[in-house]
Design a protein around this motif. Sequence first.
Motif, PDB file in Angstrom:
ATOM      1  N   VAL A  55       0.817  -1.226  -0.123  1.00 36.31           N
ATOM      2  CA  VAL A  55       0.130  -0.124  -0.101  1.00 36.31           C
ATOM      3  C   VAL A  55       0.854   1.155  -0.021  1.00 36.31           C
ATOM      4  CG1 VAL A  55      -1.798   1.371   1.132  1.00 36.31           C
ATOM      5  CG2 VAL A  55      -1.842  -1.081   1.166  1.00 36.31           C
ATOM      6  N   THR A  56       1.660   1.487   1.072  1.00 39.71           N
ATOM      7  CA  THR A  56       2.280   2.731   1.240  1.00 39.71           C
ATOM      8  C   THR A  56       3.361   2.984   0.105  1.00 39.71           C
ATOM      9  OG1 THR A  56       2.080   2.535   3.494  1.00 39.71           O
ATOM     10  CG2 THR A  56       3.674   4.111   2.750  1.00 39.71           C
ATOM     11  N   MET A  57       4.288   1.763  -0.505  1.00 41.08           N
ATOM     12  CA  MET A  57       5.193   2.318  -1.271  1.00 41.08           C
ATOM     13  C   MET A  57       4.485   2.135  -2.690  1.00 41.08           C
ATOM     14  SD  MET A  57       8.212  -0.103   0.149  1.00 41.08           S
ATOM     15  CE  MET A  57       9.702   0.417  -0.455  1.00 41.08           C
ATOM     16  N   ALA A  58       3.184   1.736  -2.749  1.00 44.38           N
ATOM     17  CA  ALA A  58       2.708   1.761  -4.234  1.00 44.38           C
ATOM     18  C   ALA A  58       1.912   3.104  -4.417  1.00 44.38           C
ATOM     19  CB  ALA A  58       1.619   0.674  -4.345  1.00 44.38           C
ATOM     20  N   MET A  59       1.699   3.766  -3.244  1.00 46.38           N
ATOM     21  CA  MET A  59       0.898   5.071  -3.565  1.00 46.38           C
ATOM     22  C   MET A  59       1.508   6.156  -4.295  1.00 46.38           C
ATOM     23  SD  MET A  59      -0.660   5.641   0.354  1.00 46.38           S
ATOM     24  CE  MET A  59      -1.834   6.994   0.110  1.00 46.38           C
ATOM     25  N   PRO A  60       2.817   6.570  -4.322  1.00 48.26           N
ATOM     26  CA  PRO A  60       3.550   7.390  -4.974  1.00 48.26           C
ATOM     27  C   PRO A  60       3.965   6.838  -6.559  1.00 48.26           C
ATOM     28  CG  PRO A  60       5.050   6.802  -3.509  1.00 48.26           C
ATOM     29  CD  PRO A  60       3.608   6.093  -3.277  1.00 48.26           C
ATOM     30  N   THR A  61       3.718   5.690  -6.804  1.00 51.14           N
ATOM     31  CA  THR A  61       4.265   4.934  -7.984  1.00 51.14           C
ATOM     32  C   THR A  61       3.924   5.766  -9.135  1.00 51.14           C
ATOM     33  OG1 THR A  61       4.579   2.878  -6.823  1.00 51.14           O
ATOM     34  CG2 THR A  61       4.544   2.917  -9.329  1.00 51.14           C
ATOM     35  N   TYR A  62       2.769   6.085  -9.346  1.00 49.55           N
ATOM     36  CA  TYR A  62       2.191   6.958 -10.466  1.00 49.55           C
ATOM     37  C   TYR A  62       2.666   8.021 -10.776  1.00 49.55           C
ATOM     38  CZ  TYR A  62      -0.983   8.625 -14.071  1.00 49.55           C
ATOM     39  OH  TYR A  62      -1.619   9.200 -15.025  1.00 49.55           O
ATOM     40  N   VAL A  63       2.831   8.828  -9.762  1.00 52.17           N
ATOM     41  CA  VAL A  63       3.269  10.286  -9.668  1.00 52.17           C
ATOM     42  C   VAL A  63       4.899  10.310  -9.965  1.00 52.17           C
ATOM     43  CG1 VAL A  63       3.698  12.401  -8.448  1.00 52.17           C
ATOM     44  CG2 VAL A  63       1.757  10.987  -8.203  1.00 52.17           C
ATOM     45  N   MET A  64       5.535   9.085  -9.581  1.00 50.43           N
ATOM     46  CA  MET A  64       6.939   8.889  -9.725  1.00 50.43           C
ATOM     47  C   MET A  64       7.316   8.612 -11.160  1.00 50.43           C
ATOM     48  SD  MET A  64       8.637   7.525  -6.249  1.00 50.43           S
ATOM     49  CE  MET A  64       8.200   5.820  -6.351  1.00 50.43           C
ATOM     50  N   SER A  65       6.146   8.069 -11.833  1.00 50.90           N
ATOM     51  CA  SER A  65       6.553   7.665 -13.463  1.00 50.90           C
ATOM     52  C   SER A  65       6.350   8.768 -14.170  1.00 50.90           C
ATOM     53  CB  SER A  65       5.353   6.475 -13.636  1.00 50.90           C
ATOM     54  OG  SER A  65       4.227   7.054 -13.752  1.00 50.90           O
ATOM     55  N   CYS A  66       5.936   9.899 -13.652  1.00 47.54           N
ATOM     56  CA  CYS A  66       5.780  11.107 -14.441  1.00 47.54           C
ATOM     57  C   CYS A  66       6.722  12.476 -14.101  1.00 47.54           C
ATOM     58  CB  CYS A  66       4.350  11.594 -14.457  1.00 47.54           C
ATOM     59  SG  CYS A  66       3.195  10.389 -15.288  1.00 47.54           S
ATOM     60  N   PHE A  67       7.070  12.321 -12.718  1.00 48.31           N
ATOM     61  CA  PHE A  67       7.859  13.468 -11.982  1.00 48.31           C
ATOM     62  C   PHE A  67       9.010  13.079 -11.149  1.00 48.31           C
ATOM     63  CE2 PHE A  67       3.117  15.195 -12.714  1.00 48.31           C
ATOM     64  CZ  PHE A  67       3.429  16.212 -13.461  1.00 48.31           C
ATOM     65  N   LYS A  68       9.933  13.745 -11.133  1.00 45.38           N
ATOM     66  CA  LYS A  68      11.166  13.502 -10.216  1.00 45.38           C
ATOM     67  C   LYS A  68      10.600  13.889  -8.966  1.00 45.38           C
ATOM     68  CE  LYS A  68      15.969  13.488  -9.611  1.00 45.38           C
ATOM     69  NZ  LYS A  68      15.798  13.307  -8.077  1.00 45.38           N
ATOM     70  N   LEU A  69      10.314  13.330  -7.694  1.00 48.36           N
ATOM     71  CA  LEU A  69       9.919  13.955  -6.651  1.00 48.36           C
ATOM     72  C   LEU A  69      10.838  14.497  -5.676  1.00 48.36           C
ATOM     73  CD1 LEU A  69       7.384  11.103  -5.459  1.00 48.36           C
ATOM     74  CD2 LEU A  69       6.816  13.272  -6.740  1.00 48.36           C
ATOM     75  N   PRO A  70      10.888  15.369  -5.369  1.00 49.84           N
ATOM     76  CA  PRO A  70      11.845  15.981  -4.207  1.00 49.84           C
ATOM     77  C   PRO A  70      12.337  14.983  -3.112  1.00 49.84           C
ATOM     78  CG  PRO A  70       9.835  17.383  -4.010  1.00 49.84           C
ATOM     79  CD  PRO A  70       9.511  16.057  -5.159  1.00 49.84           C
ATOM     80  N   ARG A  71      13.577  15.094  -2.945  1.00 47.44           N
ATOM     81  CA  ARG A  71      14.460  14.123  -2.083  1.00 47.44           C
ATOM     82  C   ARG A  71      13.778  14.128  -0.698  1.00 47.44           C
ATOM     83  NH1 ARG A  71      20.039  14.777  -3.138  1.00 47.44           N
ATOM     84  NH2 ARG A  71      19.920  12.749  -4.540  1.00 47.44           N
ATOM     85  N   LYS A  72      13.462  15.195  -0.352  1.00 51.81           N
ATOM     86  CA  LYS A  72      12.807  15.645   1.002  1.00 51.81           C
ATOM     87  C   LYS A  72      11.500  14.844   1.292  1.00 51.81           C
ATOM     88  CE  LYS A  72      11.660  19.321   4.034  1.00 51.81           C
ATOM     89  NZ  LYS A  72      11.430  20.835   4.335  1.00 51.81           N
ATOM     90  N   LEU A  73      10.624  14.744   0.140  1.00 51.40           N
ATOM     91  CA  LEU A  73       9.476  14.111   0.125  1.00 51.40           C
ATOM     92  C   LEU A  73       9.753  12.757   0.253  1.00 51.40           C
ATOM     93  CD1 LEU A  73       6.109  13.663   0.030  1.00 51.40           C
ATOM     94  CD2 LEU A  73       6.591  13.809  -2.551  1.00 51.40           C
ATOM     95  N   LEU A  74      10.674  11.967  -0.428  1.00 50.90           N
ATOM     96  CA  LEU A  74      11.173  10.801  -0.494  1.00 50.90           C
ATOM     97  C   LEU A  74      11.710  10.270   0.928  1.00 50.90           C
ATOM     98  CD1 LEU A  74      12.469  10.270  -3.985  1.00 50.90           C
ATOM     99  CD2 LEU A  74      10.328   9.681  -3.229  1.00 50.90           C
TER     100      LEU A  74
END
Length: 196
Positions: A55-74
């Motif tokens: 659940v938790t690791m899958a939640m940002p997957t779609y967004v990560m396939s389109c944008f480079k998420l900030p290191r602070k958020l990760l």
Amino acid sequence: MAEVKQGKYLGLPMVISRTKEQRFGYIRDNIKRRLESWKNKLLSPTGKEVMLKVVTMAMPTYVMSCFKLPRKLLKYINSAMANYWWGEMNGKNKIHWISWKRMAEDRQEGGLGFMDLEAFNKALLGKQVWRVITKPNLLVSKVLKAKYFPKESIFTCKAQGNASWFWKGIMEVRGTVEEGVRRRIGNGRGTKIWEH
């Protein structure tokens, strides 16, 4: 004058006008809300592992396939998962006996196999670069080529300052993809002998 709210399309923000950290804060909030709703004390370590991975690791997957998420958020996501894993007592987090980096190692190396979110984000964006290279007839490939590299390769074009967040993310990982790409000569018509 009324304030215009920015909407979402297919779960992604339509316009990213503020900093990435502010714009992708909803991911942090969703993960925080989800972790708080689970009863930590009622789950076994195996149950916690499944919940975090599925659940938790899958939640940002779609967004990560389109944008480079900030290191602070990760880092926040990793920290929230570690806090959930070790639990809390009287409103305070328990001691983390092993670092999250160690827990993210493969099982054969003594870890639990949690994903390195930053590397996963790069891999998903690298897949987008690969798609542009291998499937030039897709609409997204045609649009990106026409806008950002009409007369050159995706590997040789310059990253524009006014480019979209999507394109900036792709530009950050194209070097990694380029290291693993090999050109097939075929009949040689499309090969520039001094450049390739």
